[in-house]
Design a protein around this motif. Structure first.
Motif, mmCIF file in Angstrom:
data_model
loop_
_atom_site.group_PDB
_atom_site.id
_atom_site.type_symbol
_atom_site.label_atom_id
_atom_site.label_comp_id
_atom_site.label_asym_id
_atom_site.label_seq_id
_atom_site.Cartn_x
_atom_site.Cartn_y
_atom_site.Cartn_z
ATOM 1 N N UNK A 2 0.818 -1.252 0.018
ATOM 2 C CA UNK A 2 -0.187 0.042 0.228
ATOM 3 C C UNK A 2 0.873 1.237 -0.071
ATOM 4 N N UNK A 3 1.765 1.119 0.600
ATOM 5 C CA UNK A 3 2.838 2.528 0.855
ATOM 6 C C UNK A 3 3.680 2.714 -0.652
ATOM 7 N N UNK A 4 3.646 1.827 -1.431
ATOM 8 C CA UNK A 4 4.362 1.915 -2.595
ATOM 9 C C UNK A 4 3.762 3.302 -3.489
ATOM 10 N N UNK A 5 2.304 3.211 -3.786
ATOM 11 C CA UNK A 5 1.685 4.315 -4.511
ATOM 12 C C UNK A 5 1.711 5.679 -3.787
ATOM 13 N N UNK A 6 1.329 5.335 -2.422
ATOM 14 C CA UNK A 6 1.375 6.668 -1.802
ATOM 15 C C UNK A 6 2.628 7.521 -1.987
ATOM 16 N N UNK A 7 4.078 6.890 -2.057
ATOM 17 C CA UNK A 7 5.020 7.767 -2.107
ATOM 18 C C UNK A 7 5.356 7.930 -3.585
ATOM 19 N N UNK A 8 5.014 6.901 -4.574
ATOM 20 C CA UNK A 8 5.323 7.268 -6.052
ATOM 21 C C UNK A 8 4.372 8.438 -6.548
ATOM 22 N N UNK A 9 3.166 8.445 -6.077
ATOM 23 C CA UNK A 9 2.178 9.655 -6.546
ATOM 24 C C UNK A 9 2.490 10.891 -5.784
ATOM 25 N N UNK A 10 3.225 10.769 -4.921
ATOM 26 C CA UNK A 10 3.829 12.159 -4.140
ATOM 27 C C UNK A 10 4.549 13.000 -4.812
ATOM 28 N N UNK A 11 4.327 14.179 -5.295
ATOM 29 C CA UNK A 11 5.463 15.109 -5.749
ATOM 30 C C UNK A 11 6.577 15.767 -4.989
ATOM 31 N N UNK A 12 6.282 15.625 -3.682
ATOM 32 C CA UNK A 12 7.185 15.897 -2.640
ATOM 33 C C UNK A 12 7.032 15.159 -1.237
ATOM 34 N N UNK A 13 8.043 14.564 -0.842
ATOM 35 C CA UNK A 13 7.940 13.844 0.445
ATOM 36 C C UNK A 13 9.132 14.120 1.327
ATOM 37 N N UNK A 14 8.549 13.866 2.808
ATOM 38 C CA UNK A 14 9.673 13.634 3.580
ATOM 39 C C UNK A 14 9.616 12.725 4.123
ATOM 40 N N UNK A 15 10.813 11.834 4.141
ATOM 41 C CA UNK A 15 10.947 10.513 4.613
ATOM 42 C C UNK A 15 11.586 10.446 5.818
ATOM 43 N N UNK A 16 11.074 10.077 6.814
ATOM 44 C CA UNK A 16 11.505 9.786 8.253
ATOM 45 C C UNK A 16 12.247 8.554 8.397
ATOM 46 N N UNK A 17 13.490 8.394 7.907
ATOM 47 C CA UNK A 17 14.138 7.207 7.688
ATOM 48 C C UNK A 17 14.635 6.832 9.060
ATOM 49 N N UNK A 18 15.607 5.579 9.082
ATOM 50 C CA UNK A 18 15.889 4.975 10.098
ATOM 51 C C UNK A 18 17.066 5.667 10.782
ATOM 52 N N UNK A 19 17.816 6.463 9.947
ATOM 53 C CA UNK A 19 19.157 7.240 10.386
ATOM 54 C C UNK A 19 19.104 8.748 10.441
ATOM 55 N N UNK A 20 17.749 9.408 9.649
ATOM 56 C CA UNK A 20 17.795 10.863 9.358
ATOM 57 C C UNK A 20 16.431 11.285 8.645
ATOM 58 N N UNK A 21 16.275 12.562 8.577
ATOM 59 C CA UNK A 21 15.169 12.825 7.638
ATOM 60 C C UNK A 21 15.580 13.359 6.407
ATOM 61 N N UNK A 22 14.926 12.799 5.450
ATOM 62 C CA UNK A 22 15.346 12.699 4.003
ATOM 63 C C UNK A 22 14.148 13.631 3.155
ATOM 64 N N UNK A 23 14.601 14.506 2.295
ATOM 65 C CA UNK A 23 13.467 15.184 1.544
ATOM 66 C C UNK A 23 13.688 14.540 -0.072
ATOM 67 N N UNK A 24 12.545 14.184 -0.604
ATOM 68 C CA UNK A 24 12.601 13.376 -2.144
ATOM 69 C C UNK A 24 11.522 14.255 -2.794
#
Length: 832
Positions: free
Chosen positions: A334-356
């Motif tokens: 389910x999370x796949x299309x939520x990220x792929x369709x989003x033009x901008x994302x803030x990813x709270x990864x295991x080691x830091x915060x990313x912007x994609x």
């Protein structure tokens, strides 16, 4: 040994590597094309390096870690001698882009570890070193400021779709007071909002439902919400946004009717969000994502700026960041299309915060990385799909870009797990909807496949199982759709596919809901006209064999030589010759003269075209030759006889002092395989396997009295073991036993099964030819493996096959007579 340069390095290192002149030689090497450029020197002794590391010298600490590794690989010893010294070359390098700088420390010119180079933004070195230290306090004011900076830079500098006010989803969470959030019915109001993508991982008892809706419209008790939802509300507030969309609170979880209305809107919900917050590191909703990350291990070193100022940098080994493919969110469908369709994302990864975004990505505050990544969870849509308005006319390059993008989508998506297997098509329906908009009416979406590319799309195969359990007894999709199986799918494209041979007459899928035509289906049918061949296989192995309806003919060869060429003829008994004749098995088996086996045919058995003998009656008795004990018949099937001959082939037996029985006239088939050997008394014995082409005149299994029974060991690919030979031909002196033999099936290629062996449920079926490679003389065929379905006259797909027409000297290699396949007199219409 003292420390200098701010107590970061020892006296020796300060006077060699970290003088201004030597450091500039290493620094300017990043602009040189000479791979040997840099500063080289000889270290102090290994004992002195060890002492320096113990006293806190950071450069000695790096050498203390790298030199033993080099020593073990090159010298094959555990550690260097105390008195040994080493040549070290130090240089800075650019990697991937002008902004990505690494420190290379080469030991003896052949061991080149690299270290990421970063610094704090307030350091003097920041003017020369682009990299910034990892942000591990992801909920700090600085982290939110850096996140807002990324959003602003993306809007100003990137080609991503610009954020704009849009019609809000049906329900959103008002986060203007993060301590007292509430639901809002938007009724077409426009504005900006954030969307949330996360892993449920466990039930959420306080999700919105029909009975709670009115209460949640007033206010929501923040303490009742799981940590991830609370963190998302705090995050939305700190990003200066008022509204948040999260499925648990914005879709009525007890209403199928509301789900059928809201799920088809997922494409636009994530596509139009100002930013999507991705709780990538959380395995379940109660964990949250705003907690501090592990503080990175870093080594501080002196940095001489080109202007002569002394500053500090931080280095750490390359490749230490968490891999996106390991994040829990990237293992969920389910999370796949939520990220792929989003033009901008803030990813709270295991080691830091990313912007994609659609153009680039970075770890907040650090350098931008514009190169596309192939990591799971970092797939991007084609640049042409960034526009909210599809092109009216698609060029050939656009079509190819869409087809390639869809194959990449399936590759990523099918590696992920879905809690409810029936959601396999639903959880990707938002992406399918976006592709449908770009294809327009020229391309119909059919249960995960595209009509315009249907024949190629049908050539998908399961590369390996994905996360999730095997599903049995539940309809997921038509068997020809990749959604019918749980596994990692390689989409239907192969460089060997040149010409489509079959003809697709119709292909339909029936959706569960008319409101969601791209979602779950309840049925489907594919009707094609194609070349079909009978094939068989072992469900646990990838080898494919052509089913040739073979028979095994066994005969005793007399001791009398006869002048003839090649193999002796093998004679067939007509059905009337003998219905039941005793056959004694003697030498070589643990059976005495008193043990006799009687084999007869059942008079009411009607053999099919698949094999000349489907059932036989075996009678066994103990006693003397007068038959004092009554025969006890046992009815057994074709598969038993097949396996019986395969297992007993190594046994060569003959009957002593036997008599010769007159045989019927011979009907010699076009092709046969023979093997000759010697029995225990020196008699030559030959076995011959013959492909039976016409069963109409020889449908009974005839066993007459024999001089001997001889069986040869057959390999799985159908070739006999040559365990003996003789230089002269012998005259046949007996009747034959004719039975189907699976060992004579020819190895023609390989098959990718759609399921584990338990899900296939058969070991033979039909090969439906879809395509061949290009050229006048095709050397390769590809198609579907099908078996009979529950409904009479219909089939279901169980795999994909490849057969090869190239001949190899290696007897283990498969070979298929492609020409005979393509010259099949007539094609058949089949429903799958």
């Amino acid at each position: 040994m003292g420390l200098r340069n701010g107590s970061l390095v020892c006296d020796y290192c300060s006077s060699t590597v970290f003088t201004f002149e030597s450091f500039q030689v290493a620094w300017t090497a990043k602009d040189s094309s000479d791979p040997k450029a840099g500063f080289s020197y000889t270290t102090q002794t290994w004992q002195e390096i060890d002492d320096g590391e113990n006293k806190g010298c950071n450069w000695c600490d790096i050498l203390w870690g790298e030199i033993p590794v080099w020593y073990q690989h090159r010298k094959k010893n555990e550690s260097p001698p105390p008195e040994e010294t080493f040549k070290i070359t130090v240089r800075f390098e650019k990697r991937n882009s002008e902004d990505d700088i690494v420190l290379k420390v080469m030991v003896e010119d052949d061991w080149p570890p690299r270290y990421q180079v970063q610094c704090d933004p307030d350091e003097t070195a920041a003017a020369f070193v682009p990299g910034r230290k990892l942000v591990w306090e992801v909920a700090s004011p600085r982290a939110f400021k850096l996140a807002l900076d990324c959003l602003a830079q993306c809007t100003l500098r990137h080609d991503c779709p610009k954020p704009q006010e849009t019609s809000l989803p049906t329900r959103v969470i008002d986060c203007s007071d993060p301590e007292r959030p509430k639901l809002v019915l938007t009724e077409g109001v426009q504005g900006f909002y954030a969307a949330l993508s996360y892993v449920w991982g466990e039930p959420q008892p306080h999700s919105v439902c029909t009975t709670k809706l009115s209460t949640y419209l007033e206010s929501i008790d923040i303490l009742l919400l799981p940590k991830t939802i609370r963190d998302a509300i705090v995050c939305t507030y700190n990003l200066n946004l008022r509204y948040l969309w999260a499925d648990t609170l914005c879709i009525l979880q007890d209403s199928d009717e509301d789900k059928q209305r809201q799920i088809p809107q997922m494409c636009d919900i994530y596509r139009c969000a100002y930013v999507t917050i991705i709780a990538a590191s959380s395995q379940k909703v109660s964990e949250g994502f705003l907690h501090n990350r592990k503080r990175p291990v870093e080594t501080l070193l002196p940095f001489w700026c080109p202007d002569g100022m002394l500053s500090t940098i931080s280095v750490h080994e390359s490749g230490g960041s968490a891999k996106p493919s390991k994040e829990p969110v990237n293992r969920r469908a389910w999370c796949f299309q939520e990220r792929l369709l989003s033009p901008r994302t803030l990813v709270y990864a295991s080691h830091t915060l990313q912007y994609q975004c659609q153009t680039a990505m970075n770890e907040i505050g650090d350098i931008w990385k514009y190169l596309p990544s192939k990591e799971l969870g970092e797939l991007r849509l084609p640049a042409m799909m960034l526009s909210h308005t599809p092109c009216r006319t698609l060029l050939s390059n656009d079509m190819e870009a869409l087809l390639t993008a869809w194959r990449n989508v399936l590759s990523d998506y099918t590696q992920r797990a879905v809690s409810d297997p029936s959601d396999r098509l639903v959880a990707i329906s938002g992406i399918a909807q976006l592709f449908q908009r770009w294809w327009g009416s020229s391309n119909r979406y059919i249960a995960g496949l595209w009509e315009r590319n249907l024949s190629t799309d049908l050539l998908w195969y399961r590369n390996r199982p994905s996360d999730g359990c095997l599903v049995t007894g539940q309809f997921l999709a038509p068997s020809w759709s990749w959604a019918a199986t749980i596994g990692c799918i390689v989409a239907g494209w192969d460089k060997r596919v040149g010409n489509i041979i079959w003809d697709v007459q119709s292909c339909e899928a029936i959706p569960v809901s008319d409101n969601h035509p791209l979602g779950q289906v309840k049925g489907g049918r594919l009707i094609v006209r194609a070349i079909m061949r009978d094939v068989t296989w072992d469900p646990a192995e990838p080898e494919l064999f052509e089913l040739k309806q073979p028979r095994v003919s066994v005969a005793k060869i007399s001791d009398e030589p006869e002048e003839c060429e090649g193999a002796c003829n093998v004679r067939n008994l007509p059905a009337s010759a003998a219905r039941a004749v005793d056959t004694t098995v003697h030498a070589g088996l643990a059976v005495e003269d008193s043990d006799r086996i009687k084999i007869t045919t059942l008079p009411d058995v009607k053999p099919t075209s698949a094999s000349p003998v489907e059932h036989v009656d075996i009678r066994m008795r103990n006693g003397d030759s007068q038959g004092k004990k009554e025969l006890k018949p046992v009815n057994i099937g074709h598969s038993f006889i097949t396996n019986l001959f395969l297992k007993l082939m190594p046994c060569l037996v003959r009957r002593k002092n036997g008599h010769t029985t007159e045989t019927a006239p011979t009907r010699q088939p076009p092709t046969s395989r023979q093997t000759t050997s010697n029995d225990t008394n020196g008699n030559d014995i030959r076995a011959e396997a013959i492909t039976l082409q016409d069963h109409s005149t020889n449908t009974d299994m005839a066993v007459a009295s024999t001089e001997a029974i001889e069986t040869g060991c057959l390999h799985s690919r159908g070739e006999p073991d040559h365990i003996g030979s003789n230089n002269h031909a012998k005259r046949c002196q007996s009747n034959e036993v004719t039975v189907p033999s699976k060992g004579l099936e020819r190895h023609i290629g390989y098959v990718y099964f759609d399921y584990d062996s338990a899900g296939i449920g058969a070991d033979k079926g039909k090969a439906v030819v879809v395509s061949s490679d290009g050229g006048e003389n095709p050397g390769h065929l590809t198609g579907l493996i099908v078996v009979p379905a529950e409904n009479a006259g219909e089939f279901r797909r169980v795999g994909l096959f490849h057969v090869d027409g190239r001949f190899y000297e290696d007897e283990e290699a498969p070979y298929c007579d492609i020409k005979s396949w393509l010259n099949t007199p007539s094609t058949e219409v089949i429903t799958i």
